[in-house]
Design a protein around this motif. Structure first.
Motif, mmCIF file in Angstrom:
data_model
loop_
_atom_site.group_PDB
_atom_site.id
_atom_site.type_symbol
_atom_site.label_atom_id
_atom_site.label_comp_id
_atom_site.label_asym_id
_atom_site.label_seq_id
_atom_site.Cartn_x
_atom_site.Cartn_y
_atom_site.Cartn_z
ATOM 1 N N UNK A 107 0.809 -1.207 0.000
ATOM 2 C CA UNK A 107 0.000 0.000 0.000
ATOM 3 C C UNK A 107 0.847 1.264 0.000
ATOM 4 N N UNK A 108 2.136 1.163 0.313
ATOM 5 C CA UNK A 108 3.014 2.328 0.343
ATOM 6 C C UNK A 108 4.307 1.993 -0.389
ATOM 7 N N UNK A 109 5.049 3.035 -0.738
ATOM 8 C CA UNK A 109 6.327 2.803 -1.416
ATOM 9 C C UNK A 109 7.475 3.061 -0.457
ATOM 10 N N UNK A 110 8.547 2.342 -0.686
ATOM 11 C CA UNK A 110 9.788 2.508 0.059
ATOM 12 C C UNK A 110 10.856 2.813 -0.981
ATOM 13 N N UNK A 152 5.635 -1.838 -0.115
ATOM 14 C CA UNK A 152 5.619 -2.544 1.168
ATOM 15 C C UNK A 152 4.243 -2.378 1.802
ATOM 16 N N UNK A 153 3.923 -3.264 2.715
ATOM 17 C CA UNK A 153 2.578 -3.264 3.299
ATOM 18 C C UNK A 153 2.344 -2.141 4.301
ATOM 19 N N UNK A 154 3.399 -1.611 4.887
ATOM 20 C CA UNK A 154 3.260 -0.535 5.875
ATOM 21 C C UNK A 154 4.467 0.391 5.777
ATOM 22 N N UNK A 155 4.309 1.649 6.148
ATOM 23 C CA UNK A 155 5.456 2.557 6.101
ATOM 24 C C UNK A 155 6.589 2.025 6.987
ATOM 25 N N UNK A 156 7.791 1.920 6.430
ATOM 26 C CA UNK A 156 8.897 1.411 7.240
ATOM 27 C C UNK A 156 9.387 2.475 8.221
ATOM 28 N N UNK A 157 9.915 2.021 9.341
ATOM 29 C CA UNK A 157 10.571 2.955 10.255
ATOM 30 C C UNK A 157 11.863 3.407 9.591
#
Length: 191
Positions: free
Chosen positions: A54-57, A74-79
């Motif tokens: 749902x988001x890009x890294x 990626x499925x969630x915003x990475x830290x």
């Protein structure tokens, strides 16, 4: 009177043509479908190689001695720490097949962004001098460009044991930072 009538007819025709552009009016906003492939890749990726997220890294990797953005879903915003670890892990098999590499070799990095700050502080572990690399500038550029691609990081400072390090910029000068992507602009491949 004729020119006034002509202007009125021209204005009316302009309005009618603008209204008849072929797109119907909608009462509700329409959901935009985003491409499920890296935005920097001209060809679609093979289905099933990476699950759609749902988001890009954004990770800044290397091709032909230049920094290139690789976009992963990626499925969630990475830290910030997770994104740095992903960068240090290097390119995926598909990215390597596309000619991407990394200048980060077995590098242990830890990052902290103090509360209320947009400056990332990257702690670089002591390196083995026998493994010194000639592409050190690219390695620092990869880290800076990756971290500053985030909305919550504007600059990066490198430290070792709490002391601020002097690191190379693209122009060959050394800087204690804070560094931004502009400091490595000469190494960034054109989009």
């Amino acid at each position: 009177m004729t020119t006034r009538a002509g202007r009125l007819v021209a204005a009316l025709l302009s309005c009618l043509l603008g209204a008849a552009c072929g797109l119907p009016a909608e009462d509700e906003p329409r959901k935009a479908e985003l491409p499920r492939r890296p935005l920097t890749s001209p060809a679609a990726t093979t289905a099933g190689t990476e699950p759609p997220g749902e988001v890009v890294e954004v990770l800044c990797l290397v091709r032909d001695g230049r920094i290139v953005q690789a976009v992963r879903r990626v499925s969630a915003p990475p830290t910030v720490q997770r994104q740095l670890e992903t960068l240090a892990a290097g390119p995926t098999e598909a990215e390597r097949a596309n000619g991407l590499t990394t200048a980060l070799a077995a590098t242990t990095l830890r990052v902290d962004v103090p509360a209320g700050s947009t400056e990332a502080q990257v702690e670089v572990a002591e390196t083995d001098e026998s493994n010194a690399r000639s592409d050190e500038t690219l390695a620092y550029g990869q880290i800076v460009c990756t971290l500053t691609s985030r909305a919550d990081v504007n600059s990066v400072v490198f430290t070792r044991g709490g002391d601020v390090l002097q690191v190379p910029r693209a122009d060959g000068s050394l800087s204690r930072g804070p560094l931004g992507a502009g400091d490595y602009a000469d190494l960034i491949a054109p989009a």
